[in-house]
Design a protein around this motif. Structure first.
Motif, short mmCIF file in Angstrom:
data_model
loop_
_atom_site.label_atom_id
_atom_site.label_comp_id
_atom_site.label_asym_id
_atom_site.label_seq_id
_atom_site.Cartn_x
_atom_site.Cartn_y
_atom_site.Cartn_z
N UNK A 162 0.84 -1.20 0.00
CA UNK A 162 0.00 0.00 0.00
C UNK A 162 0.86 1.24 0.00
N UNK A 163 0.38 2.27 -0.68
CA UNK A 163 1.04 3.57 -0.63
C UNK A 163 -0.03 4.65 -0.65
N UNK A 164 0.39 5.88 -0.37
CA UNK A 164 -0.55 7.01 -0.42
C UNK A 164 -0.02 8.04 -1.40
N UNK A 165 -0.94 8.74 -2.03
CA UNK A 165 -0.55 9.85 -2.92
C UNK A 165 -1.18 11.12 -2.38
N UNK A 166 -0.32 12.08 -2.10
CA UNK A 166 -0.78 13.38 -1.60
C UNK A 166 -0.93 14.31 -2.81
N UNK A 167 -2.18 14.71 -3.11
CA UNK A 167 -2.41 15.55 -4.30
C UNK A 167 -3.08 16.86 -3.94
N UNK A 168 -3.12 17.19 -2.65
CA UNK A 168 -3.70 18.45 -2.23
C UNK A 168 -5.21 18.35 -2.08
N UNK A 169 -5.80 19.42 -1.51
CA UNK A 169 -7.19 19.37 -1.08
C UNK A 169 -7.98 20.53 -1.68
N UNK A 170 -9.24 20.29 -2.00
CA UNK A 170 -10.09 21.33 -2.55
C UNK A 170 -10.18 22.51 -1.60
N UNK A 171 -10.20 23.70 -2.18
CA UNK A 171 -10.35 24.89 -1.35
C UNK A 171 -10.99 25.97 -2.19
N UNK A 172 -11.96 26.71 -1.61
CA UNK A 172 -12.63 27.74 -2.42
C UNK A 172 -11.79 28.99 -2.59
N UNK A 173 -10.85 29.20 -1.67
CA UNK A 173 -10.18 30.50 -1.68
C UNK A 173 -8.74 30.49 -2.16
N UNK A 174 -8.25 29.34 -2.58
CA UNK A 174 -6.84 29.30 -2.95
C UNK A 174 -6.61 30.07 -4.25
N UNK A 289 -7.53 36.58 2.77
CA UNK A 289 -8.19 36.85 1.48
C UNK A 289 -9.69 36.65 1.61
N UNK A 290 -10.06 35.59 2.29
CA UNK A 290 -11.47 35.27 2.48
C UNK A 290 -12.15 36.35 3.33
N UNK A 291 -11.47 36.78 4.40
CA UNK A 291 -12.02 37.81 5.28
C UNK A 291 -12.24 39.10 4.49
N UNK A 292 -11.28 39.48 3.65
CA UNK A 292 -11.41 40.71 2.87
C UNK A 292 -12.56 40.59 1.87
N UNK A 293 -12.73 39.40 1.33
CA UNK A 293 -13.81 39.22 0.37
C UNK A 293 -15.17 39.45 1.06
N UNK A 294 -15.31 38.89 2.26
CA UNK A 294 -16.56 39.07 2.99
C UNK A 294 -16.74 40.54 3.37
#
Ligand code: PEP
Ligand code: MN
Length: 357
Positions: A162-174, A289-294
Protein backbone atom coordinates in the motif's frame (compact mmCIF):
# COMPACT_ATOMS: atom_id res chain seq x y z
CA UNK A 1 -10.89 1.57 15.51
CA UNK A 2 -7.62 -0.27 14.87
CA UNK A 3 -5.16 2.24 13.43
CA UNK A 4 -2.48 -0.27 12.51
CA UNK A 5 -1.68 -1.02 8.89
CA UNK A 6 0.05 -4.20 7.84
CA UNK A 7 2.43 -2.82 5.21
CA UNK A 8 4.81 -4.85 3.08
CA UNK A 9 7.42 -3.36 0.74
CA UNK A 10 6.12 -2.29 -2.67
CA UNK A 11 8.74 -4.58 -4.25
CA UNK A 12 8.37 -3.14 -7.74
CA UNK A 13 10.16 -5.24 -10.30
CA UNK A 14 13.01 -3.40 -12.01
CA UNK A 15 12.56 -0.29 -9.87
CA UNK A 16 15.38 0.66 -7.53
CA UNK A 17 14.31 1.28 -3.92
CA UNK A 18 15.41 4.88 -3.59
CA UNK A 19 13.90 8.32 -3.17
CA UNK A 20 12.20 9.69 -5.08
CA UNK A 21 10.07 6.91 -6.50
CA UNK A 22 8.86 8.54 -9.72
CA UNK A 23 5.64 7.76 -11.56
CA UNK A 24 5.15 9.80 -14.73
CA UNK A 25 2.90 9.89 -17.74
CA UNK A 26 -0.07 11.70 -19.19
CA UNK A 27 -3.19 12.61 -17.27
CA UNK A 28 -5.10 10.40 -19.70
CA UNK A 29 -4.45 7.80 -22.36
CA UNK A 30 -5.90 9.65 -25.38
CA UNK A 31 -4.65 7.79 -28.44
CA UNK A 32 -2.27 4.90 -29.00
CA UNK A 33 0.21 7.28 -30.68
CA UNK A 34 0.13 9.78 -27.80
CA UNK A 35 0.62 6.99 -25.25
CA UNK A 36 3.49 5.35 -27.13
CA UNK A 37 5.24 8.60 -28.00
CA UNK A 38 5.12 9.87 -24.40
CA UNK A 39 6.11 6.47 -22.99
CA UNK A 40 9.17 6.06 -25.24
CA UNK A 41 10.42 9.54 -24.38
CA UNK A 42 9.94 8.96 -20.64
CA UNK A 43 11.61 5.54 -20.78
CA UNK A 44 14.57 7.04 -22.66
CA UNK A 45 14.94 9.50 -19.79
CA UNK A 46 15.09 6.69 -17.25
CA UNK A 47 11.51 6.75 -15.96
CA UNK A 48 10.56 3.29 -14.65
CA UNK A 49 6.84 3.65 -13.93
CA UNK A 50 4.34 4.97 -16.45
CA UNK A 51 0.96 6.42 -15.47
CA UNK A 52 -2.05 7.09 -17.70
CA UNK A 53 -5.69 7.51 -16.81
CA UNK A 54 -7.86 5.02 -18.67
CA UNK A 55 -11.07 5.97 -16.84
CA UNK A 56 -11.19 9.68 -16.04
CA UNK A 57 -13.43 11.02 -13.27
CA UNK A 58 -14.58 14.43 -14.53
CA UNK A 59 -16.45 17.00 -12.53
CA UNK A 60 -19.06 17.60 -15.25
CA UNK A 61 -20.37 15.34 -18.00
CA UNK A 62 -19.47 16.13 -21.57
CA UNK A 63 -15.70 16.32 -20.95
CA UNK A 64 -13.31 13.60 -22.08
CA UNK A 65 -13.95 10.73 -19.69
CA UNK A 66 -11.15 8.44 -20.78
CA UNK A 67 -10.99 5.79 -23.46
CA UNK A 68 -11.86 2.99 -21.06
CA UNK A 69 -10.97 -0.64 -21.83
CA UNK A 70 -9.91 0.27 -25.36
CA UNK A 71 -6.79 1.95 -23.88
CA UNK A 72 -5.63 -1.06 -21.84
CA UNK A 73 -3.81 -2.74 -24.78
CA UNK A 74 -1.87 0.51 -25.28
CA UNK A 75 -0.55 0.22 -21.73
CA UNK A 76 0.32 -3.43 -22.40
CA UNK A 77 2.28 -2.22 -25.43
CA UNK A 78 4.11 0.34 -23.25
CA UNK A 79 5.12 -2.48 -20.92
CA UNK A 80 6.26 -4.73 -23.73
CA UNK A 81 8.20 -2.08 -25.69
CA UNK A 82 9.75 -0.03 -22.88
CA UNK A 83 9.90 -2.38 -19.90
CA UNK A 84 8.30 0.27 -17.70
CA UNK A 85 5.71 -0.77 -15.13
CA UNK A 86 2.28 0.68 -15.86
CA UNK A 87 -0.18 2.30 -13.48
CA UNK A 88 -3.76 3.46 -13.82
CA UNK A 89 -6.66 4.75 -11.75
CA UNK A 90 -9.52 2.45 -10.78
CA UNK A 91 -12.84 3.67 -9.45
CA UNK A 92 -15.14 0.62 -9.65
CA UNK A 93 -14.86 -3.18 -9.32
CA UNK A 94 -15.29 -3.32 -13.12
CA UNK A 95 -12.19 -1.20 -13.57
CA UNK A 96 -10.28 -3.40 -11.14
CA UNK A 97 -11.24 -6.54 -12.99
CA UNK A 98 -10.32 -5.11 -16.38
CA UNK A 99 -7.03 -3.64 -15.14
CA UNK A 100 -5.92 -6.84 -13.41
CA UNK A 101 -6.87 -8.90 -16.43
CA UNK A 102 -4.75 -6.59 -18.61
CA UNK A 103 -1.78 -7.05 -16.27
CA UNK A 104 -1.62 -3.44 -15.05
CA UNK A 105 1.17 -3.39 -12.46
CA UNK A 106 0.03 -0.65 -10.09
CA UNK A 107 -3.44 0.69 -9.32
CA UNK A 108 -4.40 3.94 -7.69
CA UNK A 109 -7.65 5.23 -6.26
CA UNK A 110 -8.46 8.81 -7.23
CA UNK A 111 -9.28 11.68 -4.91
CA UNK A 112 -12.99 11.74 -5.70
CA UNK A 113 -13.29 8.00 -5.12
CA UNK A 114 -11.32 7.88 -1.88
CA UNK A 115 -13.80 10.41 -0.46
CA UNK A 116 -16.53 7.78 -0.78
CA UNK A 117 -16.35 4.83 1.67
CA UNK A 118 -18.90 2.77 -0.31
CA UNK A 119 -16.81 3.02 -3.47
CA UNK A 120 -13.59 2.27 -1.63
CA UNK A 121 -15.16 -0.76 0.06
CA UNK A 122 -16.45 -2.07 -3.27
CA UNK A 123 -12.97 -1.68 -4.79
CA UNK A 124 -11.37 -3.33 -1.75
CA UNK A 125 -13.76 -6.29 -2.01
CA UNK A 126 -12.96 -6.69 -5.69
CA UNK A 127 -9.23 -6.70 -4.88
CA UNK A 128 -9.45 -9.51 -2.32
CA UNK A 129 -6.83 -12.12 -3.15
CA UNK A 130 -4.96 -9.94 -5.66
CA UNK A 131 -1.30 -9.20 -4.99
CA UNK A 132 -1.05 -5.78 -6.58
CA UNK A 133 0.36 -2.53 -5.21
CA UNK A 134 -2.35 0.06 -4.63
CA UNK A 135 -1.89 3.77 -3.99
CA UNK A 136 -4.65 5.81 -2.38
CA UNK A 137 -4.90 9.48 -3.24
CA UNK A 138 -6.03 11.78 -0.48
CA UNK A 139 -9.77 12.48 -0.58
CA UNK A 140 -10.68 15.85 -2.14
CA UNK A 141 -11.68 17.18 1.28
CA UNK A 142 -8.98 17.67 3.92
CA UNK A 143 -10.06 14.73 6.08
CA UNK A 144 -7.24 12.54 7.31
CA UNK A 145 -9.64 10.04 8.86
CA UNK A 146 -11.28 9.41 5.50
CA UNK A 147 -7.86 8.93 3.91
CA UNK A 148 -6.86 6.57 6.73
CA UNK A 149 -10.18 4.78 6.42
CA UNK A 150 -9.65 4.09 2.73
CA UNK A 151 -6.19 2.64 3.45
CA UNK A 152 -7.63 0.47 6.22
CA UNK A 153 -10.40 -0.85 3.96
CA UNK A 154 -7.82 -2.00 1.38
CA UNK A 155 -5.56 -3.39 4.08
CA UNK A 156 -8.47 -5.32 5.61
CA UNK A 157 -9.05 -6.83 2.17
CA UNK A 158 -5.49 -8.17 2.20
CA UNK A 159 -3.72 -5.46 0.22
CA UNK A 160 -0.40 -4.90 2.00
CA UNK A 161 1.62 -3.33 -0.80
CA UNK A 162 0.00 0.00 0.00
CA UNK A 163 1.04 3.57 -0.63
CA UNK A 164 -0.55 7.01 -0.42
CA UNK A 165 -0.55 9.85 -2.92
CA UNK A 166 -0.78 13.38 -1.60
CA UNK A 167 -2.41 15.55 -4.30
CA UNK A 168 -3.70 18.45 -2.23
CA UNK A 169 -7.19 19.37 -1.08
CA UNK A 170 -10.09 21.33 -2.55
CA UNK A 171 -10.35 24.89 -1.35
CA UNK A 172 -12.63 27.74 -2.42
CA UNK A 173 -10.18 30.50 -1.68
CA UNK A 174 -6.84 29.30 -2.95
CA UNK A 175 -5.29 31.69 -5.42
CA UNK A 176 -1.97 29.95 -5.89
CA UNK A 177 -2.70 26.24 -5.86
CA UNK A 178 -5.35 24.26 -7.67
CA UNK A 179 -5.45 22.03 -4.57
CA UNK A 180 -3.56 23.49 -1.59
CA UNK A 181 -1.07 20.98 -0.13
CA UNK A 182 -1.93 21.37 3.60
CA UNK A 183 1.32 19.54 4.33
CA UNK A 184 0.38 18.92 7.95
CA UNK A 185 -2.09 16.24 6.77
CA UNK A 186 0.36 13.97 4.89
CA UNK A 187 2.85 14.63 7.70
CA UNK A 188 0.28 13.29 10.15
CA UNK A 189 -0.32 10.28 7.87
CA UNK A 190 3.42 9.63 7.86
CA UNK A 191 3.46 9.84 11.64
CA UNK A 192 0.64 7.28 11.85
CA UNK A 193 2.06 4.86 9.31
CA UNK A 194 5.84 5.38 9.13
CA UNK A 195 6.50 2.33 6.97
CA UNK A 196 4.00 3.25 4.23
CA UNK A 197 5.39 5.18 1.25
CA UNK A 198 3.75 8.54 0.60
CA UNK A 199 4.33 10.20 -2.73
CA UNK A 200 3.42 13.72 -3.80
CA UNK A 201 1.50 14.72 -6.91
CA UNK A 202 2.62 18.29 -7.67
CA UNK A 203 0.65 18.33 -10.95
CA UNK A 204 -2.82 18.20 -9.40
CA UNK A 205 -1.68 20.23 -6.41
CA UNK A 206 -0.31 23.16 -8.35
CA UNK A 207 -2.46 22.86 -11.45
CA UNK A 208 0.31 24.79 -13.25
CA UNK A 209 3.55 23.74 -14.90
CA UNK A 210 5.67 26.29 -13.07
CA UNK A 211 4.66 24.93 -9.67
CA UNK A 212 5.82 21.36 -10.36
CA UNK A 213 9.48 22.02 -9.53
CA UNK A 214 9.00 23.99 -6.28
CA UNK A 215 6.34 21.60 -4.94
CA UNK A 216 8.49 18.57 -5.81
CA UNK A 217 11.41 20.13 -3.97
CA UNK A 218 9.22 20.83 -0.97
CA UNK A 219 8.08 17.18 -0.98
CA UNK A 220 11.71 16.05 -0.95
CA UNK A 221 12.59 18.57 1.78
CA UNK A 222 9.80 17.21 3.94
CA UNK A 223 11.02 13.66 3.46
CA UNK A 224 8.26 12.24 1.29
CA UNK A 225 9.06 9.18 -0.75
CA UNK A 226 8.28 9.97 -4.34
CA UNK A 227 6.49 11.97 -7.00
CA UNK A 228 3.66 11.35 -9.42
CA UNK A 229 3.98 13.88 -12.23
CA UNK A 230 1.87 14.35 -15.35
CA UNK A 231 3.89 14.38 -18.55
CA UNK A 232 2.58 14.49 -22.12
CA UNK A 233 4.26 14.49 -25.54
CA UNK A 234 2.18 17.55 -26.50
CA UNK A 235 0.96 19.12 -23.25
CA UNK A 236 -0.83 22.13 -24.76
CA UNK A 237 -3.09 19.82 -26.76
CA UNK A 238 -3.84 17.41 -23.89
CA UNK A 239 -7.49 16.38 -23.65
CA UNK A 240 -7.47 16.89 -19.87
CA UNK A 241 -5.33 18.87 -17.42
CA UNK A 242 -3.39 20.59 -20.22
CA UNK A 243 -2.05 23.41 -18.03
CA UNK A 244 -0.29 21.13 -15.58
CA UNK A 245 1.39 18.63 -17.92
CA UNK A 246 5.00 18.95 -19.00
CA UNK A 247 7.04 17.54 -21.87
CA UNK A 248 9.12 14.48 -20.92
CA UNK A 249 12.28 16.57 -21.46
CA UNK A 250 10.98 19.23 -19.06
CA UNK A 251 10.25 16.55 -16.50
CA UNK A 252 13.81 15.29 -16.93
CA UNK A 253 15.12 18.83 -16.34
CA UNK A 254 13.01 19.18 -13.17
CA UNK A 255 14.07 15.79 -11.76
CA UNK A 256 17.72 16.50 -12.56
CA UNK A 257 17.71 19.62 -10.43
CA UNK A 258 15.88 18.13 -7.49
CA UNK A 259 17.91 18.15 -4.28
CA UNK A 260 17.14 14.90 -2.50
CA UNK A 261 17.93 15.12 1.19
CA UNK A 262 18.29 12.17 3.52
CA UNK A 263 15.06 11.20 5.11
CA UNK A 264 15.07 12.39 8.71
CA UNK A 265 12.49 12.65 11.48
CA UNK A 266 9.90 15.09 10.15
CA UNK A 267 9.67 17.64 12.94
CA UNK A 268 13.20 17.48 14.24
CA UNK A 269 15.12 19.88 12.06
CA UNK A 270 14.69 23.57 11.68
CA UNK A 271 14.05 23.34 7.95
CA UNK A 272 11.16 20.97 8.54
CA UNK A 273 9.69 23.38 11.06
CA UNK A 274 10.16 26.25 8.62
CA UNK A 275 8.27 24.36 5.96
CA UNK A 276 5.42 24.02 8.43
CA UNK A 277 5.57 27.76 9.08
CA UNK A 278 5.44 28.39 5.31
CA UNK A 279 2.41 26.17 5.10
CA UNK A 280 0.68 28.01 7.93
CA UNK A 281 1.55 31.38 6.34
CA UNK A 282 -0.10 30.17 3.16
CA UNK A 283 -3.18 29.39 5.23
CA UNK A 284 -3.08 32.78 6.89
CA UNK A 285 -2.99 34.49 3.50
CA UNK A 286 -5.89 32.39 2.27
CA UNK A 287 -7.92 33.17 5.37
CA UNK A 288 -7.15 36.88 5.13
CA UNK A 289 -8.19 36.85 1.48
CA UNK A 290 -11.47 35.27 2.48
CA UNK A 291 -12.02 37.81 5.28
CA UNK A 292 -11.41 40.71 2.87
CA UNK A 293 -13.81 39.22 0.37
CA UNK A 294 -16.56 39.07 2.99
CA UNK A 295 -15.68 42.57 4.09
CA UNK A 296 -16.18 43.76 0.50
CA UNK A 297 -19.59 42.06 0.49
CA UNK A 298 -20.47 43.98 3.65
CA UNK A 299 -19.42 47.19 1.88
CA UNK A 300 -22.03 46.52 -0.81
CA UNK A 301 -24.66 46.22 1.91
CA UNK A 302 -23.50 49.42 3.60
CA UNK A 303 -23.62 51.22 0.28
CA UNK A 304 -27.13 50.00 -0.41
CA UNK A 305 -28.35 51.16 3.02
CA UNK A 306 -26.33 54.36 3.00
CA UNK A 307 -24.41 53.33 6.14
CA UNK A 308 -21.02 54.67 7.23
CA UNK A 309 -18.06 52.37 6.75
CA UNK A 310 -16.76 52.50 10.31
CA UNK A 311 -19.22 51.38 12.97
CA UNK A 312 -17.32 52.07 16.21
CA UNK A 313 -19.30 49.70 18.46
CA UNK A 314 -18.61 46.82 16.11
CA UNK A 315 -14.91 47.76 15.86
CA UNK A 316 -14.53 47.90 19.68
CA UNK A 317 -16.32 44.58 19.98
CA UNK A 318 -13.81 42.95 17.61
CA UNK A 319 -10.78 44.43 19.39
CA UNK A 320 -12.06 43.41 22.84
CA UNK A 321 -13.12 39.92 21.87
CA UNK A 322 -9.93 39.04 19.96
CA UNK A 323 -7.69 40.76 22.54
CA UNK A 324 -9.13 38.58 25.29
CA UNK A 325 -8.88 35.48 23.11
CA UNK A 326 -5.25 36.33 22.30
CA UNK A 327 -4.36 36.51 25.99
CA UNK A 328 -6.01 33.16 26.60
CA UNK A 329 -3.86 31.73 23.78
CA UNK A 330 -0.68 33.04 25.36
CA UNK A 331 -0.20 36.13 23.18
CA UNK A 332 0.43 39.67 24.20
CA UNK A 333 -2.79 41.77 24.20
CA UNK A 334 -1.02 44.70 22.52
CA UNK A 335 0.20 42.47 19.74
CA UNK A 336 -3.29 41.13 19.04
CA UNK A 337 -4.62 44.72 19.07
CA UNK A 338 -2.01 45.76 16.49
CA UNK A 339 -2.83 42.81 14.24
CA UNK A 340 -6.55 43.63 14.35
CA UNK A 341 -5.95 47.33 13.81
CA UNK A 342 -3.95 46.50 10.70
CA UNK A 343 -6.58 44.09 9.39
CA UNK A 344 -9.36 46.55 10.16
CA UNK A 345 -7.61 49.42 8.45
CA UNK A 346 -7.10 47.41 5.23
CA UNK A 347 -10.72 46.32 5.39
CA UNK A 348 -11.86 49.94 5.84
CA UNK A 349 -9.70 51.02 2.90
CA UNK A 350 -11.32 48.39 0.66
CA UNK A 351 -14.85 49.25 1.86
CA UNK A 352 -14.34 52.98 1.25
CA UNK A 353 -13.23 52.17 -2.27
CA UNK A 354 -16.41 50.15 -2.90
CA UNK A 355 -18.79 52.68 -1.31
CA UNK A 356 -17.43 55.41 -3.58
CA UNK A 357 -17.42 53.34 -6.66
C1 PEP B 1 -5.32 12.02 -12.03
O1 PEP B 1 -4.37 11.55 -11.43
O2 PEP B 1 -5.31 12.24 -13.25
C2 PEP B 1 -6.50 12.45 -11.26
C3 PEP B 1 -7.72 12.44 -11.78
O3 PEP B 1 -6.17 12.89 -10.06
P1 PEP B 1 -7.04 13.22 -8.76
O4 PEP B 1 -7.79 11.98 -8.42
O5 PEP B 1 -5.96 13.56 -7.79
O6 PEP B 1 -7.91 14.40 -9.08
MN1 MN C 1 -4.97 14.73 -14.31
Amino acid sequence: MELELNISPLALEGVEQKRPLVIAGPCAAETEEQVMDTAHQLANNGIKIFRAGVWKPRTKPGCFEGKGREALPWLQRVKAETGMLVATEVATPDHVEAALEAGIDILWIGARTSANPFSVQAIADSLRGADVPVFVKNPVNPDIELWTGALLRLNNAGITRLGAIHRGFSSVDSKLYRNPPMWHLPIELKRRFPSMPIITDPSHMGGRRDLIAPISQQAMDLGFDGLMIESHCNPDCAWSDAKQQVLPEVLDFILDRLVVRDSIEVTESISQLRKQIDDIDNHLMEILTKRMRISREIAQYKKLHNMTVVQTTRYSEILDKRGAQGVLCGMNADFVKKVYEAIHSESVRQQVEIINN
